[in-house]
Design a protein around this motif. Structure first.
Motif, PDB file in Angstrom:
ATOM      1  N   UNK A 146       0.840  -1.199   0.000  1.00  0.00           N
ATOM      2  CA  UNK A 146       0.000   0.000   0.000  1.00  0.00           C
ATOM      3  C   UNK A 146       0.877   1.251   0.000  1.00  0.00           C
ATOM      4  N   UNK A 147       1.872   1.231   0.841  1.00  0.00           N
ATOM      5  CA  UNK A 147       2.754   2.400   0.942  1.00  0.00           C
ATOM      6  C   UNK A 147       3.480   2.634  -0.381  1.00  0.00           C
ATOM      7  N   UNK A 148       3.910   1.542  -1.006  1.00  0.00           N
ATOM      8  CA  UNK A 148       4.581   1.669  -2.299  1.00  0.00           C
ATOM      9  C   UNK A 148       3.672   2.293  -3.342  1.00  0.00           C
ATOM     10  N   UNK A 149       2.409   1.843  -3.352  1.00  0.00           N
ATOM     11  CA  UNK A 149       1.467   2.412  -4.322  1.00  0.00           C
ATOM     12  C   UNK A 149       1.183   3.876  -4.004  1.00  0.00           C
ATOM     13  N   UNK A 150       1.142   4.174  -2.721  1.00  0.00           N
ATOM     14  CA  UNK A 150       0.896   5.558  -2.315  1.00  0.00           C
ATOM     15  C   UNK A 150       2.047   6.451  -2.787  1.00  0.00           C
ATOM     16  N   UNK A 151       3.256   5.990  -2.562  1.00  0.00           N
ATOM     17  CA  UNK A 151       4.403   6.786  -2.970  1.00  0.00           C
ATOM     18  C   UNK A 151       4.463   6.906  -4.489  1.00  0.00           C
ATOM     19  N   UNK A 152       4.110   5.819  -5.163  1.00  0.00           N
ATOM     20  CA  UNK A 152       4.072   5.885  -6.633  1.00  0.00           C
ATOM     21  C   UNK A 152       3.041   6.915  -7.075  1.00  0.00           C
ATOM     22  N   UNK A 153       1.926   6.953  -6.375  1.00  0.00           N
ATOM     23  CA  UNK A 153       0.892   7.947  -6.688  1.00  0.00           C
ATOM     24  C   UNK A 153       1.467   9.361  -6.547  1.00  0.00           C
ATOM     25  N   UNK A 154       2.159   9.590  -5.435  1.00  0.00           N
ATOM     26  CA  UNK A 154       2.705  10.928  -5.201  1.00  0.00           C
ATOM     27  C   UNK A 154       3.728  11.289  -6.274  1.00  0.00           C
ATOM     28  N   UNK A 155       4.526  10.296  -6.642  1.00  0.00           N
ATOM     29  CA  UNK A 155       5.559  10.534  -7.655  1.00  0.00           C
ATOM     30  C   UNK A 155       4.929  10.903  -8.985  1.00  0.00           C
ATOM     31  N   UNK A 156       3.952  10.091  -9.391  1.00  0.00           N
ATOM     32  CA  UNK A 156       3.304  10.342 -10.676  1.00  0.00           C
ATOM     33  C   UNK A 156       2.533  11.662 -10.619  1.00  0.00           C
ATOM     34  N   UNK A 157       1.890  11.916  -9.486  1.00  0.00           N
ATOM     35  CA  UNK A 157       1.128  13.166  -9.363  1.00  0.00           C
ATOM     36  C   UNK A 157       2.061  14.362  -9.489  1.00  0.00           C
ATOM     37  N   UNK A 158       3.203  14.298  -8.824  1.00  0.00           N
ATOM     38  CA  UNK A 158       4.166  15.396  -8.916  1.00  0.00           C
ATOM     39  C   UNK A 158       4.646  15.565 -10.349  1.00  0.00           C
ATOM     40  N   UNK A 159       4.903  14.437 -10.984  1.00  0.00           N
ATOM     41  CA  UNK A 159       5.400  14.485 -12.348  1.00  0.00           C
ATOM     42  C   UNK A 159       4.359  15.109 -13.277  1.00  0.00           C
ATOM     43  N   UNK A 160       3.111  14.700 -13.108  1.00  0.00           N
ATOM     44  CA  UNK A 160       2.076  15.231 -13.990  1.00  0.00           C
ATOM     45  C   UNK A 160       1.784  16.688 -13.677  1.00  0.00           C
ATOM     46  N   UNK A 161       1.846  17.040 -12.428  1.00  0.00           N
ATOM     47  CA  UNK A 161       1.641  18.446 -12.070  1.00  0.00           C
ATOM     48  C   UNK A 161       2.728  19.317 -12.670  1.00  0.00           C
ATOM     49  N   UNK A 162       3.956  18.839 -12.553  1.00  0.00           N
ATOM     50  CA  UNK A 162       5.073  19.620 -13.096  1.00  0.00           C
ATOM     51  C   UNK A 162       4.952  19.728 -14.610  1.00  0.00           C
ATOM     52  N   UNK A 163       4.523  18.646 -15.243  1.00  0.00           N
ATOM     53  CA  UNK A 163       4.328  18.684 -16.695  1.00  0.00           C
ATOM     54  C   UNK A 163       3.259  19.712 -17.048  1.00  0.00           C
ATOM     55  N   UNK A 164       2.218  19.739 -16.242  1.00  0.00           N
ATOM     56  CA  UNK A 164       1.117  20.667 -16.511  1.00  0.00           C
ATOM     57  C   UNK A 164       1.567  22.113 -16.281  1.00  0.00           C
ATOM     58  N   UNK A 165       2.388  22.288 -15.252  1.00  0.00           N
ATOM     59  CA  UNK A 165       2.836  23.654 -14.941  1.00  0.00           C
ATOM     60  C   UNK A 165       3.810  24.188 -15.982  1.00  0.00           C
ATOM     61  N   UNK A 166       4.493  23.302 -16.657  1.00  0.00           N
ATOM     62  CA  UNK A 166       5.602  23.720 -17.512  1.00  0.00           C
ATOM     63  C   UNK A 166       5.151  23.873 -18.949  1.00  0.00           C
ATOM     64  N   UNK A 167       5.865  24.753 -19.655  1.00  0.00           N
ATOM     65  CA  UNK A 167       5.539  24.928 -21.059  1.00  0.00           C
ATOM     66  C   UNK A 167       6.299  23.929 -21.921  1.00  0.00           C
ATOM     67  N   UNK A 168       7.287  23.286 -21.330  1.00  0.00           N
ATOM     68  CA  UNK A 168       8.065  22.344 -22.115  1.00  0.00           C
ATOM     69  C   UNK A 168       8.563  21.221 -21.193  1.00  0.00           C
TER      70      UNK A 168
END
Lengths: 693, 411
Positions: A146-168
């Motif tokens: 569960x913890x691994x999936x949670x951390x994976x969620x946070x990682x992917x969420x951060x990655x997608x947020x950063x992608x969304x925030x960035x122009x490139x």
């Protein structure tokens, strides 16, 4: 270069990967619950509803879905009723069922990022419930996944947020496609992270101080209570079977034949490895049942059937007569098998928390209730530590107990060589305490333990046969011998039955008590110190007094070290007292606030409904009603709600896609004559275009 | 810096701890320790997240570049990870000061820079406005791992871009041509300050003019030969006084710079020595006859001043016979000085930018038309240039010079 997308935590969540991770984490939590409760149907049922919920939530993430929301709301309240019914009707693990149902139902509302976080939080709550029910280390596997999936969620969420925030987004040319897809590579020194957590987490776990005071809520079963009056008779749920097994078979049984009205030393047999109960306790102890005081050469029994009945002081709490002490500790017992009508307790019980109308205490300090206890029963006991200093015991000497029973009684069957052995063993002992120790140590050192000693010969004294003929046996032979030898010396002693501590699991915090932990030991009465336990059986603990109250996970390893004592227990007790004092007024305030919120919510709802009601002259015409309803639907569909201060045309200027419909609305609302067929045709055309769009 | 997520983890850990305390359930202590343990581990790792990152910026192929306003400049930003541990989830903010304001900031996300590897960001920027630009530091941000902490640090990647003002190529300028048509356009040797070449040393030549490099090369005394400056040249005077804001790209001052650059380039192309005069309070004005690139380098940097400073430049001292004056903020005080200069025999071309026609003009913005009228009445060739794309046509009204070409600039 892409355009920067702005979104908030409440915007509809578009990421399928995040939803998959939340779904997986919740499934793991369900699996953990199913495993610990062994209610395996929970998992497929919960997973099916969960899958439907996630699917629906993803498909309708841009819609309001009022009907489904209403259905979810009703279902959640039904789940609460289910929980309450389960608690009071004795369904298996109603809290686990409730946790799964609620998580599955709420999944229909997982529209935004914030909702997904809530979904993970619910998964964590599921794990919490599972943790409270877990009795083994397998739960750790679920926890880590569960913890691994949670951390994976946070990682992917951060990655997608950063992608969304960035122009490139810049990626290395050589990054393999599969790694680019999941962004999981390069956790920035993942091995270092694993190493760091592998060091830090155990350190925190080890050095986290543990509370050993009185919790706010005592764990007890609510599906009882037991209405029957306590009885002096010991009701052992499987005693007849045991008696048959005990005499001549090597088939292990699950119930110790000592848990009865009398204990026959001629019985033989072994006990199985069946798990009988889990005990949560911050202090090591034997779990005492009651004591026999009368011995007739073969049979131990209680000479008095007197019971002191104690009525509940409210909230399933029973206060015993023992004086409270500073170093009290709380034990909670979780029975996994049917048990006799005995409340097991470590140390010297002060308070008992048990769902019954009344309980009773026998002359030996054993606590009885009216019925045998079914598996699944949970109760708690607060005790003081049973501990004493050898020097003080030496100085105090033994004394006759004040309860009026004869703890020096010996039968006629006692042989002379037995009596002589008592004096011989204690020839060098100057105090009663030293005599007790001398006899105990002699038995520990000189007689090997044997599950199957030879059968008891007719017309012989069991103690004599053990000491001089068989010279091996099980705990009751050792205990009987020690008591007889002590009584011969004029030292009051009695025969106690109960369970040994069991095996302690540091992760779960439970002592796992099995059938073969059933045990007997000796209690000797010292002047001013009461009954002090001694154990003459090899392989057990010679001095079974209560251990120190552990305030760290490995406290017992440092028993000889004078570690600083944190006054957390006192602080928490003070907090508990404040809470108890405040809980009444607090409940009133909370209740009033809830009523206020319901009234306020009802008023808001009424105002909203009222505002949506069109004037009577509009409601009377079906086509006018249709047009206005279509206008409301279109506002929802385009997420373009008209502000109260806006006219329809002003609103249409903001949302040109509604312009045509706004024109129809104006005609329907303000033209005095009823709408004609042409208006209906235009409305149908609008709908047709919307469907095609 | 801890994020709200770290606070959430901490609160969850404490909650589980309290529940563990209350229930004596060991797993709750384990969960609490797991949640709490992630925080220091994440902090430790986040501290190292930006270490070992270096960057290089290549502007138009080199570390520094010189281009014209409106030109497209390719920029390549290379970020390297010098560590043996890869860098993940890196956010980079690149601010390109020469781009137009809404395109100035570029937020880039780098999921991964491999250990001892590099990634590069390539983008093209249209130089929005003349000036000397130095890139501010890159801002690197990392929330790795798991967003519990955020680390932000600047990374200095020095790069410089000099953007020359826009130069429009004038094909014909009647005012100039009329005044200078009879002049000899070929350079002659004389006693001026412009070096035309070298020749063998003759008795009487100043030893200070010996060209030592040529002496070393040829083994005989060689001296520099200077242009004859007695012939008329052009003195370009730029009035730097501009009391309004110059933050916008379209101000009268910016356009004055363009006009000055175009006039200077035209005069250079016609072969006339060009001299520049301007207020030298904070920016030295190159002396002597200027090549075009020297003029443009000055005009790329020049900024308006807050105090009037045109009159001292119009005293006639050191001026060539032909004087072009470019005034971005015309005011009545200059009329007298210009007329006086004209009366002393100097041939004047006055280009007045009309600020009132420019965006952001206010009620206090002066109108150049009355001043231009007075100057014309005094016999001075005067242009009142209004804002608009047709300012070239205003200089050469026959429209023959609408060609917008830029001269080759030798960096």
């Amino acid at each position: 270069v892409t355009g920067v997308q702005h979104s908030t935590r409440k915007s509809p969540e578009e990421s399928g990967r995040l939803r998959v991770l939340v779904f997986a984490a919740q499934i793991v939590a369900f699996l953990a619950l199913a495993y610990v409760t062994q209610l395996w149907w929970l998992w497929p049922v919960g997973t099916l509803i969960l899958a439907a919920g996630h699917f629906y939530a993803y498909r309708s993430r841009h819609r309001r879905g009022s009907l489904v929301r209403l259905g979810t709301f009703i279902a959640l309240h039904a789940a609460i009723l289910w929980l309450l019914a389960g608690i009071f009707q004795g369904q298996p693990y109603p809290q686990a069922q409730f946790a799964v149902i609620v998580t599955a139902l709420v999944s229909f509302e997982l529209r935004s990022r914030l909702n997904l976080y809530s979904g993970l939080g619910l998964g964590l709550i599921n794990l919490y419930v599972a943790a409270t029910l877990s009795r083994d280390t397998v739960f750790g596997v679920f926890l880590l996944i569960f913890l691994g999936l949670w951390l994976a969620f946070l990682w992917v969420a951060d990655s997608e947020d950063a992608t969304r925030r960035s122009s490139v987004v810049i990626r290395p040319q050589s990054e393999p496609d599969r790694l680019r897809r999941f962004h999981l590579r390069g956790l920035g020194g993942r091995m270092q992270f694993v190493a760091a957590t592998a060091i830090i987490i155990p350190l925190i776990f080890l050095f986290t101080p543990r509370f050993a005071g009185r919790p706010l809520f005592m764990p007890i079963s609510l599906q009882l209570p037991i209405r029957s009056n306590p009885t002096s008779q010991v009701i052992n749920p499987a005693l007849p079977l045991i008696r048959l097994q005990g005499t001549a078979t090597d088939q292990p049984g699950e119930y110790y034949y000592g848990f009865a009205d009398s204990l026959d030393l001629s019985y033989r047999g072994t006990l199985s490895d069946t798990l009988m109960m889990y005990v949560s306790s911050p202090a090591w102890s034997y779990w005492r049942g009651y004591a026999y005081d009368h011995y007739d050469g073969r049979l131990w029994s209680q000479s008095s059937n007197e019971l002191q009945t104690i009525r509940s002081a409210g909230m399933a709490r029973f206060s015993l007569n023992n004086e409270p002490a500073d170093d009290s500790f709380v034990q909670s017992f979780y029975l996994t098998q049917d048990m006799p009508n005995i409340i097991w307790a470590g140390g010297e019980p002060i308070e008992v928390f048990f769902a019954a109308d009344e309980i009773a205490v026998d002359t030996s300090g054993g606590i009885r209730i009216g019925e045998s206890l079914p598996a699944g029963t949970v109760y708690s006991v607060i005790s003081t530590r049973q501990t004493s200093d050898p020097d003080e015991l030496r100085a105090a000497g033994t004394a006759v107990s004040a309860d009026g029973l004869d703890y020096l009684q010996l039968p006629e069957t006692i042989t002379e060589r037995t009596r002589a052995l008592a004096y011989e063993l204690t020839a060098d002992a100057s105090t009663d305490y030293d005599r007790v120790i001398a006899i105990r140590d002699h038995l520990l050192a000189s007689y090997p333990y044997d599950f199957f000693p030879p059968p008891q010969a007719p017309n012989t004294d069991a103690v004599d046969q053990f000491l001089f003929v068989d010279q091996r046996g099980v705990c009751e032979q050792y205990v009987s011998a020690m008591i007889v030898l002590l009584r011969e010396l004029g030292i009051p002693a009695r025969f106690v039955v109960g369970y040994g501590s069991g095996e302690y699991n540091r992760f779960t915090g439970y002592y796992e008590v099995r059938a073969n932990d059933a045990h007997a030991w000796v209690e000797v009465h010292f002047d001013g110190h009461g009954w002090v336990p001694f154990d003459p059986t090899p392989g057990w603990v010679g001095n079974p007094e209560t251990g120190p109250v552990n305030r760290w996970v490995f406290s017992d390893m440092f028993a000889g070290v004078d570690l600083p004592q944190l006054p957390l227990g006192n602080i928490a007790s003070a907090g508990a007292a404040v809470f108890n004092a405040a809980v009444g007024p607090l409940l009133v305030v909370i209740g009033a606030a809830m009523v206020g919120m319901i009234v306020y919510g009802g008023r808001l709802l009424w105002l909203r409904l009222d505002a949506r009601r069109a004037p009577a002259w509009i409601r009377s015409d079906p086509l006018r009603r249709q047009i206005l309803a279509e206008y409301r639907r279109a506002q929802r569909r385009y997420r373009a709600r008209r502000a109260p201060s806006q006219t329809v045309q002003e609103h249409a200027r903001q949302h040109p896609e509604l312009a045509e419909l706004a024109h129809l609305v104006d005609i329907a609302a303000y033209r005095p004559s009823p709408p004609d067929e042409s208006l209906l045709t235009r409305l149908q055309l609008w709908r047709h275009r919307q469907r095609r769009r | 810096m801890p994020t709200t997520r770290a606070a959430t983890f901490l609160i969850a850990a404490i909650t589980f701890y309290l529940f563990g305390n209350q229930t004596q359930i060991g797993w709750l202590y384990v969960i609490s320790a797991l949640l709490a343990g992630l925080i220091p581990a994440a902090y430790w790792l986040n501290r190292r997240a930006l270490r070992g990152i270096t960057a290089e910026r290549h502007t138009g192929g080199g570390l520094h570049a010189e281009i014209h306003e409106g030109d497209t400049l390719p920029i390549r930003l290379v970020l390297r990870c010098g560590h043996r541990i890869s860098v993940a989830q890196l956010e980079v903010r690149e601010t390109c000061p020469l781009a137009e304001p809404q395109r100035r900031v570029i937020d880039a996300y780098i999921p991964l820079i491999p250990a001892r590897g590099a990634v590069q960001l390539e983008y093209d920027i249209v130089a929005d406005r003349r000036g000397l630009y130095r890139f501010p530091p890159l801002w690197l941000t990392s929330r790795t791992p798991f967003g519990l902490f955020r680390r932000r640090a600047p990374l200095d990647v020095p790069s410089r871009v000099l953007v020359y003002p826009e130069v429009r190529r004038l094909e014909r300028l009647d005012l100039f041509d009329r005044q200078l048509a009879a002049q000899q356009v070929f350079p002659r040797t004389g006693t001026g300050s412009e070096v035309l070449g070298v020749r063998p040393y003759r008795a009487g030549d100043s030893p200070r003019h010996i060209h030592w490099r040529s002496v070393a090369r040829s083994g005989q005394l060689i001296t520099k030969e200077f242009a004859e400056e007695t012939r008329p040249g052009l003195t370009l005077i730029l009035d730097r006084w501009f009391p309004a804001s110059n933050d916008d790209k379209h101000t009268a001052f910016e356009w004055a710079v363009k006009v000055a650059a175009s006039l200077g380039e035209y005069a250079q192309r016609q072969g006339y020595p060009l001299h520049l005069r301007a207020d030298a309070a904070d920016l030295p004005v190159p002396g002597g006859a200027l090549p075009t690139d020297a003029l443009l380098q000055y005009l790329a940097r020049v900024q308006p001043t807050v105090a009037p400073g045109l009159e001292p430049l119009l005293t006639g001292q050191g001026l060539q016979s032909f004087v072009a004056v470019v005034v971005p903020w015309p005011h009545a005080e200059i009329i007298e000085a210009l007329i006086a200069l004209h009366q002393r025999g100097f041939t004047l071309l006055v280009a007045l930018l009309n600020p009132v026609t420019f965006p952001n003009a206010s009620s206090s913005t002066p109108d150049a038309v009355p001043i231009a009228g007075e100057l014309k009445a005094a016999g001075i060739d005067t242009l009142a240039l209004r804002f608009g794309p047709d300012w070239m046509a205003q200089i050469q009204p026959d429209g023959a010079a609408q060609v917008l070409e830029r001269p080759e600039i030798t960096p």
